[in-house]
Design a protein around this motif. Structure first.
Motif, short mmCIF file in Angstrom:
data_model
loop_
_atom_site.label_atom_id
_atom_site.label_comp_id
_atom_site.label_asym_id
_atom_site.label_seq_id
_atom_site.Cartn_x
_atom_site.Cartn_y
_atom_site.Cartn_z
N ASP A 55 85.96 4.05 58.52
CA ASP A 55 86.77 5.21 58.12
C ASP A 55 86.08 6.52 58.50
N GLY A 56 84.76 6.59 58.28
CA GLY A 56 84.01 7.78 58.66
C GLY A 56 84.00 8.01 60.16
N ILE A 57 83.89 6.93 60.93
CA ILE A 57 83.90 7.03 62.39
C ILE A 57 85.28 7.51 62.86
N VAL A 58 86.33 6.96 62.29
CA VAL A 58 87.69 7.37 62.65
C VAL A 58 87.89 8.85 62.31
N SER A 59 87.42 9.25 61.15
CA SER A 59 87.53 10.65 60.73
C SER A 59 86.82 11.56 61.74
N TYR A 60 85.65 11.16 62.18
CA TYR A 60 84.90 11.93 63.17
C TYR A 60 85.69 12.03 64.48
N ILE A 61 86.23 10.92 64.94
CA ILE A 61 87.01 10.90 66.18
C ILE A 61 88.24 11.80 66.07
N GLU A 62 88.80 11.88 64.87
CA GLU A 62 89.98 12.71 64.65
C GLU A 62 89.64 14.18 64.43
N GLY A 63 88.35 14.53 64.56
CA GLY A 63 87.98 15.93 64.53
C GLY A 63 87.22 16.41 63.32
N HIS A 64 87.04 15.57 62.32
CA HIS A 64 86.31 15.98 61.11
C HIS A 64 84.81 15.80 61.37
N LYS A 65 84.14 16.89 61.75
CA LYS A 65 82.74 16.82 62.16
C LYS A 65 81.78 16.97 60.99
N SER A 66 82.20 17.60 59.92
CA SER A 66 81.33 17.86 58.78
C SER A 66 81.43 16.70 57.79
N GLN A 67 80.49 15.78 57.87
CA GLN A 67 80.49 14.61 57.01
C GLN A 67 79.17 14.50 56.28
N ARG A 68 79.17 13.77 55.16
CA ARG A 68 77.94 13.58 54.40
C ARG A 68 76.90 12.82 55.20
N GLU A 69 77.34 11.92 56.04
CA GLU A 69 76.44 11.12 56.86
C GLU A 69 76.80 11.34 58.33
N ASP A 70 75.80 11.55 59.16
CA ASP A 70 76.01 11.74 60.59
C ASP A 70 76.74 10.52 61.17
N VAL A 71 77.66 10.76 62.08
CA VAL A 71 78.46 9.67 62.64
C VAL A 71 77.59 8.64 63.35
N SER A 72 76.48 9.06 63.95
CA SER A 72 75.62 8.08 64.62
C SER A 72 75.02 7.10 63.61
N GLY A 73 74.73 7.58 62.40
CA GLY A 73 74.26 6.69 61.34
C GLY A 73 75.32 5.70 60.92
N ARG A 74 76.55 6.15 60.88
CA ARG A 74 77.66 5.26 60.54
C ARG A 74 77.84 4.18 61.60
N ILE A 75 77.66 4.55 62.86
CA ILE A 75 77.78 3.58 63.95
C ILE A 75 76.69 2.54 63.83
N VAL A 76 75.46 2.97 63.58
CA VAL A 76 74.35 2.03 63.40
C VAL A 76 74.64 1.10 62.23
N ASP A 77 75.08 1.66 61.11
CA ASP A 77 75.39 0.82 59.94
C ASP A 77 76.49 -0.19 60.26
N ALA A 78 77.51 0.23 60.98
CA ALA A 78 78.60 -0.68 61.35
C ALA A 78 78.07 -1.84 62.19
N ILE A 79 77.19 -1.55 63.13
CA ILE A 79 76.61 -2.60 63.96
C ILE A 79 75.78 -3.56 63.10
N VAL A 80 75.03 -3.01 62.16
CA VAL A 80 74.25 -3.86 61.25
C VAL A 80 75.19 -4.79 60.48
N TYR A 81 76.26 -4.23 59.91
CA TYR A 81 77.19 -5.06 59.15
C TYR A 81 77.83 -6.14 60.03
N LEU A 82 78.18 -5.80 61.25
CA LEU A 82 78.75 -6.81 62.15
C LEU A 82 77.73 -7.90 62.46
N GLY A 83 76.48 -7.52 62.62
CA GLY A 83 75.42 -8.52 62.83
C GLY A 83 75.27 -9.42 61.62
#
Length: 91
Positions: A54-82
């Motif tokens: 959800d945070g990644i989608v929000s970033y892609i849709e233009g919401h740049k100001s998030q509590r967690e940097d989008v790159s951190g969310r991407i890393v976390d998503a990869i961890v969860y998929l692993g």
């Protein structure tokens, strides 16, 4: 990719120490929540993963100001998929 994978491994290792509380069971935190809610641990993992998606989608849709940097969310998503991959192999 190498740098990303190093971050993924470090995040996974940090998460194991912080959440699992069980050196012999990498899925211990998922198992605890699954038992509490009476749902499969994969659904617990999916809930956590979707928060990051959800945070990644929000970033892609233009919401740049998030509590967690989008790159951190991407890393976390990869961890969860692993971890999901590991749960599937564990069956």
């Amino acid at each position: 990719m190498k740098s990303l994978l190093e971050k993924v491994l470090q995040t996974r290792d940090d998460g194991q120490k912080e959440y699992a509380h069980d050196i012999d069971n990498v899925f211990a935190n998922f198992d605890r929540v699954a038992n509490t809610l009476n749902i499969p641990r994969e659904k617990v993992l999916m809930t956590y993963l979707l928060k990051h998606i959800d945070g990644i989608v929000s970033y892609i849709e233009g919401h740049k100001s998030q509590r967690e940097d989008v790159s951190g969310r991407i890393v976390d998503a990869i961890v969860y998929l692993g971890l999901l991959h590991g749960m599937i192999k564990d069956k």
